[in-house]
Every structure is written in C-alpha cells, then in structure tokens.
Design a protein around this motif. Structure first.
Motif, PDB file in Angstrom:
ATOM      1  N   ALA A  22       0.835  -1.202   0.000  1.00 46.39           N
ATOM      2  CA  ALA A  22       0.000   0.000   0.000  1.00 46.39           C
ATOM      3  C   ALA A  22       0.869   1.252   0.000  1.00 46.39           C
ATOM      4  O   ALA A  22       0.578   2.232  -0.712  1.00 46.39           O
ATOM      5  N   PHE A  23       1.943   1.231   0.775  1.00 44.48           N
ATOM      6  CA  PHE A  23       2.865   2.361   0.862  1.00 44.48           C
ATOM      7  C   PHE A  23       3.512   2.656  -0.492  1.00 44.48           C
ATOM      8  O   PHE A  23       3.794   3.813  -0.841  1.00 44.48           O
ATOM      9  N   ALA A  24       3.740   1.582  -1.277  1.00 44.57           N
ATOM     10  CA  ALA A  24       4.454   1.713  -2.553  1.00 44.57           C
ATOM     11  C   ALA A  24       3.534   1.606  -3.760  1.00 44.57           C
ATOM     12  O   ALA A  24       4.020   1.415  -4.883  1.00 44.57           O
ATOM     13  N   ALA A  25       2.222   1.743  -3.559  1.00 46.73           N
ATOM     14  CA  ALA A  25       1.262   1.473  -4.634  1.00 46.73           C
ATOM     15  C   ALA A  25       1.558   2.279  -5.901  1.00 46.73           C
ATOM     16  O   ALA A  25       1.581   1.731  -7.008  1.00 46.73           O
ATOM     17  N   ARG A  26       1.782   3.573  -5.765  1.00 49.20           N
ATOM     18  CA  ARG A  26       2.044   4.410  -6.943  1.00 49.20           C
ATOM     19  C   ARG A  26       3.306   3.974  -7.669  1.00 49.20           C
ATOM     20  O   ARG A  26       3.343   3.904  -8.903  1.00 49.20           O
ATOM     21  N   SER A  27       4.341   3.664  -6.908  1.00 47.75           N
ATOM     22  CA  SER A  27       5.594   3.258  -7.519  1.00 47.75           C
ATOM     23  C   SER A  27       5.452   1.895  -8.194  1.00 47.75           C
ATOM     24  O   SER A  27       6.016   1.662  -9.272  1.00 47.75           O
ATOM     25  N   ILE A  28       4.695   0.995  -7.587  1.00 41.94           N
ATOM     26  CA  ILE A  28       4.472  -0.323  -8.191  1.00 41.94           C
ATOM     27  C   ILE A  28       3.748  -0.180  -9.521  1.00 41.94           C
ATOM     28  O   ILE A  28       4.104  -0.815 -10.522  1.00 41.94           O
ATOM     29  N   ILE A  29       2.725   0.672  -9.555  1.00 37.89           N
ATOM     30  CA  ILE A  29       1.973   0.890 -10.793  1.00 37.89           C
ATOM     31  C   ILE A  29       2.874   1.507 -11.863  1.00 37.89           C
ATOM     32  O   ILE A  29       2.860   1.100 -13.032  1.00 37.89           O
ATOM     33  N   ALA A  30       3.693   2.481 -11.460  1.00 39.34           N
ATOM     34  CA  ALA A  30       4.562   3.159 -12.427  1.00 39.34           C
ATOM     35  C   ALA A  30       5.577   2.202 -13.040  1.00 39.34           C
ATOM     36  O   ALA A  30       5.955   2.349 -14.209  1.00 39.34           O
ATOM     37  N   PHE A  31       6.027   1.213 -12.285  1.00 36.72           N
ATOM     38  CA  PHE A  31       7.050   0.284 -12.771  1.00 36.72           C
ATOM     39  C   PHE A  31       6.487  -1.122 -12.956  1.00 36.72           C
ATOM     40  O   PHE A  31       7.242  -2.106 -12.943  1.00 36.72           O
ATOM     41  N   SER A  32       5.177  -1.209 -13.158  1.00 33.61           N
ATOM     42  CA  SER A  32       4.536  -2.520 -13.281  1.00 33.61           C
ATOM     43  C   SER A  32       5.067  -3.300 -14.484  1.00 33.61           C
ATOM     44  O   SER A  32       5.226  -4.527 -14.419  1.00 33.61           O
ATOM     45  N   ALA A  33       5.338  -2.602 -15.595  1.00 33.95           N
ATOM     46  CA  ALA A  33       5.837  -3.298 -16.785  1.00 33.95           C
ATOM     47  C   ALA A  33       7.198  -3.940 -16.500  1.00 33.95           C
ATOM     48  O   ALA A  33       7.450  -5.088 -16.885  1.00 33.95           O
ATOM     49  N   SER A  34       8.089  -3.216 -15.823  1.00 33.34           N
ATOM     50  CA  SER A  34       9.406  -3.765 -15.482  1.00 33.34           C
ATOM     51  C   SER A  34       9.281  -4.945 -14.532  1.00 33.34           C
ATOM     52  O   SER A  34       9.988  -5.956 -14.677  1.00 33.34           O
ATOM     53  N   LEU A  35       8.374  -4.846 -13.560  1.00 32.73           N
ATOM     54  CA  LEU A  35       8.186  -5.934 -12.602  1.00 32.73           C
ATOM     55  C   LEU A  35       7.601  -7.170 -13.284  1.00 32.73           C
ATOM     56  O   LEU A  35       8.027  -8.303 -13.009  1.00 32.73           O
ATOM     57  N   ARG A  36       6.638  -6.956 -14.192  1.00 28.74           N
ATOM     58  CA  ARG A  36       6.064  -8.098 -14.915  1.00 28.74           C
ATOM     59  C   ARG A  36       7.109  -8.765 -15.808  1.00 28.74           C
ATOM     60  O   ARG A  36       7.117  -9.985 -15.975  1.00 28.74           O
ATOM     61  N   GLY A  37       8.003  -7.966 -16.377  1.00 33.77           N
ATOM     62  CA  GLY A  37       9.039  -8.518 -17.231  1.00 33.77           C
ATOM     63  C   GLY A  37      10.045  -9.373 -16.484  1.00 33.77           C
ATOM     64  O   GLY A  37      10.789 -10.140 -17.095  1.00 33.77           O
ATOM     65  N   GLN A  38      10.065  -9.232 -15.166  1.00 33.57           N
ATOM     66  CA  GLN A  38      10.974 -10.019 -14.336  1.00 33.57           C
ATOM     67  C   GLN A  38      10.196 -10.848 -13.323  1.00 33.57           C
ATOM     68  O   GLN A  38      10.633 -11.045 -12.187  1.00 33.57           O
ATOM     69  N   TRP A  39       9.041 -11.352 -13.761  1.00 36.10           N
ATOM     70  CA  TRP A  39       8.153 -12.037 -12.829  1.00 36.10           C
ATOM     71  C   TRP A  39       8.778 -13.262 -12.163  1.00 36.10           C
ATOM     72  O   TRP A  39       8.448 -13.549 -10.994  1.00 36.10           O
ATOM     73  N   PRO A  40       9.704 -14.022 -12.815  1.00 39.76           N
ATOM     74  CA  PRO A  40      10.290 -15.156 -12.074  1.00 39.76           C
ATOM     75  C   PRO A  40      11.035 -14.717 -10.813  1.00 39.76           C
ATOM     76  O   PRO A  40      10.936 -15.369  -9.767  1.00 39.76           O
ATOM     77  N   THR A  41      11.779 -13.607 -10.922  1.00 37.60           N
ATOM     78  CA  THR A  41      12.508 -13.112  -9.759  1.00 37.60           C
ATOM     79  C   THR A  41      11.550 -12.585  -8.703  1.00 37.60           C
ATOM     80  O   THR A  41      11.733 -12.817  -7.500  1.00 37.60           O
ATOM     81  N   VAL A  42      10.502 -11.872  -9.143  1.00 36.67           N
ATOM     82  CA  VAL A  42       9.486 -11.382  -8.202  1.00 36.67           C
ATOM     83  C   VAL A  42       8.806 -12.555  -7.497  1.00 36.67           C
ATOM     84  O   VAL A  42       8.607 -12.540  -6.274  1.00 36.67           O
TER      85      VAL A  42
END
Length: 328
Positions: free
Chosen positions: A55-75
């Motif tokens: 919740a604290f990082a919601a805006r940042s997660i949304i802004a970098f969602s594409a990068s996070l999805r591209g590295q989903w195995p590590t996540v």
C-alpha cells in the motif's frame, strides 16, 4: 571506492543495521503473546507488514509494473521466500528457543547469500567479506552456545527432536532470507526503485500468508495484549524495518546486508537479558563483541592499493566494478 560510493554504502549499511535493531525485538515481543502460535505470529508480522508495504508503494508499483512483470520469475521467487521465511523463523524459535532459533536463522543467511551470488551472479568471495562473515558467524555461534547452556533443565523434557527440528527450520529461514534479499537486490539493480521492489515482493508474500493467518490467527483477537503484539510486529519490525532494509539493499550487495543483519542476534540477546530476565554469560558477551567487530570490518571502505588504481578499478563492497558500471 569513490567518496560518493563509500558514502552511499555507509548509508546502506546504516539502514540495514537500523532494520536489524528493529528485527531483534521480535523474539522478545512474541513472548508477550505466549498463547499465539508461531505460525500466527509469522503470518501477522510478515503478512500484514507486507501488505502495508504494498500500500505504501502502490504508486511506484503501478509506475514500474511493466518492469516488474518482465521479471516475474525473480518477483515470484522473492515472494515465495518472503512467505516461507517467517513461518520457518518463528517455528524455529518456538522449537529450539529464541536465542538458538535467531542465531541459526540469521547466522546462516550470510553464507547462503554469498553462495547464491556466486552461483547466480558469478560474484567472487572477497577477503573482506570472508573476514566479516567469519567474525560474525563465530560471534553468533558463541551466542548460541552461551544461550543454550543457560536453558532450564526442567524445560528440556521433549522427546529429543525439538531442538534439531528447530535448527533445521532455522536453516530454512536463513536460506529464504538470503533468497528474498538477493531477489530484491537483483530487481533494484535493474533500475526499479527499492520502494516498488519491496512493495511488490513483500505485498505478494503477504497475500500468500493470508490463508495461514485466517486459519491460525484467532488467538490474536482473544486479548488486547495479543492484538497489540500482532500490531507492533506488523508495523514496526516488519513494515518499518523492511522499508529501511530496502533502502539498504539499494546501496550494498545482498551478502553484505545479510552479514550486517547478524546484529539482530546481539539485540535479541540483550533484550532477553534486560526485558525477559535471561542471563547472558561471559561467552555470550564475547560473541556479541565479535559480531560488532564484523560490522566494523564490513563498514570500512575498500583500501586503495596504489594512487590512481582506484580510478581504474573502483570497487563496490570490495569487488572490482567494470568501468562502464561506475557511471551509474
């Protein structure tokens, strides 16, 4: 190491150390809710703490969602490790005792982290890290022996499997701690801010822990004291502590962070003496001093062997960094 690089790594070490101080309070805090199972304690602490980070990082997660999805195995790897760690850690303390469980869990993490970095990132073991790790592990071992020797014989009436099982779970906790530290550091190194990384990894880990909390968490609502313990665990050591840890991981490598976090064992031992009323013998204080020495070694800047050499081969935590990477 450049002045700016040393300043950044020093701040990183300080952030990790502050997080470790907060984490060191968890074992003592759990003793104020003795009728709550270790699974419930772990689920409420890391589960709610992880959701708060998301919740604290919601805006940042949304802004970098594409990068996070591209590295989903590590996540995904980091999230599963986050969900596994508190269940193994608090169960280890429940079975083997607070001191032994904490020492095994946190003490095994630096070695696991260094091995993971060696396999996954091809990083070499450095002399400075080896000295710091050996001092810290030796101190943790002395703390373990000192505390185990203080146990109440009347309480040692189990069938003989409790302590070995607790140590085994402590090793699982150390491995999963090293895994999520490595995963978070790897994601941060791709350019994703630490807030987004920690929010995503710990938020998913928190979601995985919600079924465990639903099944085991009813005692947390039985009394105000139990509820306060659960609230404290989620807000302070887990939410605030892991925000600090994320800031630290952005500045130091994972193996350094997990070695610095050996300070948690010292804090846990001191609180056991001051708050819980346990006695720490001289051997335990020697162990605490060795851990403090390991932190001092790791906080020192890497020495420059000859004038001008540092400009050609700058270092990060004592490891040579290619020139192309020093511009970041």
């Amino acid at each position: 190491m450049t002045g700016a690089g040393f300043q950044g790594s020093a701040w990183g070490a300080l952030f990790v150390l502050a997080a470790s101080v907060l984490w060191g309070t968890t074992g003592t805090a759990a003793t104020f809710a003795p009728d709550v199972s270790p699974l419930a304690i772990g689920a409420v602490a890391m589960g709610l703490g992880g959701l708060l980070q998301a919740a604290f990082a919601a805006r940042s997660i949304i802004a970098f969602s594409a990068s996070l999805r591209g590295q989903w195995p590590t996540v995904a790897l980091g999230s599963v490790a986050v969900a596994t760690y508190p269940l193994a850690f608090y169960s280890s303390m429940h079975l083997a005792g607070v001191a032994v469980g904490t020492v095994v869990s946190i003490g095994s993490a630096p070695l696991a982290s260094a091995v993971i970095e060696r396999i996954m990132d091809k990083r070499r073991f450095t002399g400075r890290w080896a000295v710091g790790a050996l001092l810290g592990l030796a101190g943790a071992a002395l703390l373990c022996f000192a505390e185990s020797g203080q146990g109440d014989p009347a309480s040692a009436t189990d069938s003989g499997w409790s302590t070995p099982a607790g140590i085994g779970l402590g090793l699982v906790a150390g491995l999963t701690y090293a895994l999520y530290s490595w995963a978070a550091h790897r994601l941060i190194n791709t350019g994703v801010p630490s807030r987004a990384v920690m929010g995503a990894v710990f938020g998913m880990g928190g979601l995985l822990l919600m079924p465990v909390l639903a099944v085991t968490g009813s005692p947390l609502l039985a009394t105000w004291q139990n509820s306060l313990v659960g609230t404290y665990m989620a807000l302070v050591p887990m939410f605030a502590g892991y925000v600090l840890f994320g800031w630290g991981l952005a500045r130091v490598r994972a193996s350094t962070a997990t070695t610095i976090s050996l300070a948690e064992t010292v804090v846990a031992a001191i609180l056991a003496v001051v708050v819980v009323g346990e006695r720490l013998p001289a051997l335990g204080w020697v162990g605490a001093a060795l851990i403090a020495g390991s932190l001092f070694v790791l906080a020192l800047p890497a020495p420059m062997r000859r004038k001008g050499l540092a400009e050609e081969s700058p270092t990060e935590d004592g490891i040579p960094v290619p020139a192309a990477q020093t511009l970041a």
